[in-house]
Design a protein around this motif. Structure first.
Motif, PDB file in Angstrom:
ATOM      1  N   ASP A 237      55.605  41.292  28.008  1.00 29.14           N
ATOM      2  CA  ASP A 237      56.245  42.549  27.599  1.00 29.14           C
ATOM      3  C   ASP A 237      56.961  43.199  28.778  1.00 29.14           C
ATOM      4  O   ASP A 237      57.990  43.853  28.603  1.00 29.14           O
ATOM      5  CB  ASP A 237      55.198  43.511  27.037  1.00 29.14           C
ATOM      6  N   SER A 238      56.410  43.022  29.979  1.00 26.33           N
ATOM      7  CA  SER A 238      57.046  43.617  31.165  1.00 26.33           C
ATOM      8  C   SER A 238      58.429  43.023  31.391  1.00 26.33           C
ATOM      9  O   SER A 238      59.352  43.723  31.828  1.00 26.33           O
ATOM     10  CB  SER A 238      56.166  43.404  32.399  1.00 26.33           C
ATOM     11  N   TRP A 239      58.594  41.735  31.109  1.00 27.80           N
ATOM     12  CA  TRP A 239      59.902  41.095  31.269  1.00 27.80           C
ATOM     13  C   TRP A 239      60.881  41.575  30.205  1.00 27.80           C
ATOM     14  O   TRP A 239      62.031  41.877  30.489  1.00 27.80           O
ATOM     15  CB  TRP A 239      59.752  39.579  31.218  1.00 27.80           C
TER      16      TRP A 239
ATOM     17  N   MET B 169      60.755  44.435  28.570  1.00 31.52           N
ATOM     18  CA  MET B 169      61.079  45.838  28.821  1.00 31.52           C
ATOM     19  C   MET B 169      61.995  45.988  30.032  1.00 31.52           C
ATOM     20  O   MET B 169      62.917  46.834  30.018  1.00 31.52           O
ATOM     21  CB  MET B 169      59.798  46.638  29.034  1.00 31.52           C
ATOM     22  N   SER B 170      61.794  45.179  31.063  1.00 28.74           N
ATOM     23  CA  SER B 170      62.652  45.293  32.246  1.00 28.74           C
ATOM     24  C   SER B 170      64.082  44.852  31.925  1.00 28.74           C
ATOM     25  O   SER B 170      65.033  45.354  32.522  1.00 28.74           O
ATOM     26  CB  SER B 170      62.082  44.480  33.405  1.00 28.74           C
TER      27      SER B 170
ATOM     28  N   CYS C   7      63.557  43.054  37.140  1.00 26.79           N
ATOM     29  CA  CYS C   7      63.488  41.953  36.178  1.00 26.79           C
ATOM     30  C   CYS C   7      63.379  40.607  36.878  1.00 26.79           C
ATOM     31  O   CYS C   7      62.498  39.803  36.585  1.00 26.79           O
ATOM     32  CB  CYS C   7      64.723  41.991  35.278  1.00 26.79           C
TER      33      CYS C   7
ATOM     34  N   ASN D 128      60.112  39.583  38.727  1.00 26.29           N
ATOM     35  CA  ASN D 128      59.071  39.228  37.766  1.00 26.29           C
ATOM     36  C   ASN D 128      59.236  37.768  37.342  1.00 26.29           C
ATOM     37  O   ASN D 128      58.266  37.010  37.238  1.00 26.29           O
ATOM     38  CB  ASN D 128      59.160  40.148  36.551  1.00 26.29           C
TER      39      ASN D 128
ATOM     40  N   ARG E  44      57.714  45.888  40.693  1.00 26.42           N
ATOM     41  CA  ARG E  44      57.158  47.213  40.420  1.00 26.42           C
ATOM     42  C   ARG E  44      57.776  48.269  41.329  1.00 26.42           C
ATOM     43  O   ARG E  44      58.153  49.364  40.878  1.00 26.42           O
ATOM     44  CB  ARG E  44      55.637  47.162  40.611  1.00 26.42           C
TER      45      ARG E  44
ATOM     46  N   ARG F  48      56.405  52.961  31.610  1.00 23.71           N
ATOM     47  CA  ARG F  48      55.652  52.029  30.766  1.00 23.71           C
ATOM     48  C   ARG F  48      55.638  50.626  31.386  1.00 23.71           C
ATOM     49  O   ARG F  48      54.616  49.939  31.391  1.00 23.71           O
ATOM     50  CB  ARG F  48      56.247  51.983  29.355  1.00 23.71           C
ATOM     51  N   THR F  49      56.779  50.213  31.909  1.00 24.50           N
ATOM     52  CA  THR F  49      56.871  48.873  32.497  1.00 24.50           C
ATOM     53  C   THR F  49      56.032  48.772  33.765  1.00 24.50           C
ATOM     54  O   THR F  49      55.391  47.745  34.010  1.00 24.50           O
ATOM     55  CB  THR F  49      58.336  48.523  32.805  1.00 24.50           C
TER      56      THR F  49
ATOM     57  N   MET G 190      52.594  48.151  32.798  1.00 19.65           N
ATOM     58  CA  MET G 190      52.432  46.744  32.412  1.00 19.65           C
ATOM     59  C   MET G 190      52.287  45.855  33.642  1.00 19.65           C
ATOM     60  O   MET G 190      51.439  44.954  33.677  1.00 19.65           O
ATOM     61  CB  MET G 190      53.645  46.282  31.595  1.00 19.65           C
TER      62      MET G 190
END
Length: 251
Positions: free
Chosen positions: A15-17, A19-20, A57, A60, A82, A165-166, A169
């Motif tokens: 999800d972090s990818w 969202m980024s 992005c 990650n 981050r 939010r990211t 994550m």
């Protein structure tokens, strides 16, 4: 040795990818729409914001790809992702402060509406590249009413929330990476264990009656005794003077 290099590429399921990517797309639109020549005559702010979004992005991705051969590098690059997003968030906050505007409170109706939007879990089948890009665009559509707004304050506030939010994550992601490192060790340890196991097979080493792993003789530097290893843990040692095996601790 093939198993040593297994893994990597799993970032498309994070999800972090996802969202980024949404943040990066939103940042490019924000800069192209609102960063006029008057506000950014040299184009430096445009470069910094888009590069920070890209770093959030791409690092990650790179960390995920390095997972098999360097868990330390994976964690470091996740941390860079981050930090880059935190820098980008600061740019949006400063944008609001220049206008004497405060960011939305978490308890505001606007912020609650953005926080309430959840990402769907990816369901990739055969064409992962196409399907992952399709997934990103579909998730981006969930925030379109804010990210496509002509009001720069709205877009900045929404991106601040998405970045927060990211980062959360990525915090959880790093915690999981650290835990996995504690359980499995690093790549050098795995290489060493793989080599020890191969030598054990060649020497027809004895097998532990309890855990079933091969026993390999190696040198213990401080105590001048031979030690045996079951997998990666030392269970039995051979005292050279005695010339026999005896148990060091239970498996």
């Amino acid at each position: 040795m093939g198993d040593l290099f297994a893994g990597g590429g799993g970032y498309r399921w994070l999800d972090s990818w996802v969202m980024s990517n949404i943040i990066q797309l939103g940042t490019h639109r924000f800069c192209e729409t609102f960063l006029t020549h008057r506000l950014d005559p040299t184009g430096r702010q445009y470069d910094q914001m888009t590069q920070a979004a890209r770093s959030g992005c791409s690092n990650n991705v790179e960390g995920s790809e390095r997972w098999a051969t360097s868990k330390e590098t994976e964690m470091r690059l996740t941390d860079v992702a981050r930090a880059s997003l935190a820098e980008l968030s600061g740019d949006y906050v400063f944008w609001l402060l220049r206008k004497k505007i405060r960011p939305w409170k978490k308890t505001s109706d606007e912020a609650k509406a953005v926080y309430a939007v959840r990402l769907d879990k990816p369901k990739y089948e055969t064409d992962v590249l196409y399907e992952s890009c399709d997934h990103i665009l579909k998730q981006q559509d969930k925030f379109a009413k804010w990210l496509d707004s002509e009001d720069d304050v709205t877009v900045a506030n929404v991106l601040i929330i998405l970045i927060a939010r990211t980062i959360n994550m990525l915090n959880r992601q790093m915690a999981a990476q650290g835990e996995k490192f504690k359980q499995e060790g690093g790549f050098r340890e795995q290489l060493k264990d793989a080599r020890i196991e191969e030598i054990a097979k060649r020497e027809n080493a004895p097998v532990c009656p309890e855990c079933g792993n091969l026993c390999v003789n190696g040198w213990q530097k401080r105590a001048k005794t031979q030690v045996s290893r079951f997998g990666g843990a030392r269970h039995i040692r051979r005292v050279m003077a005695q010339g026999s095996w005896r148990r060091r601790r239970k498996c």
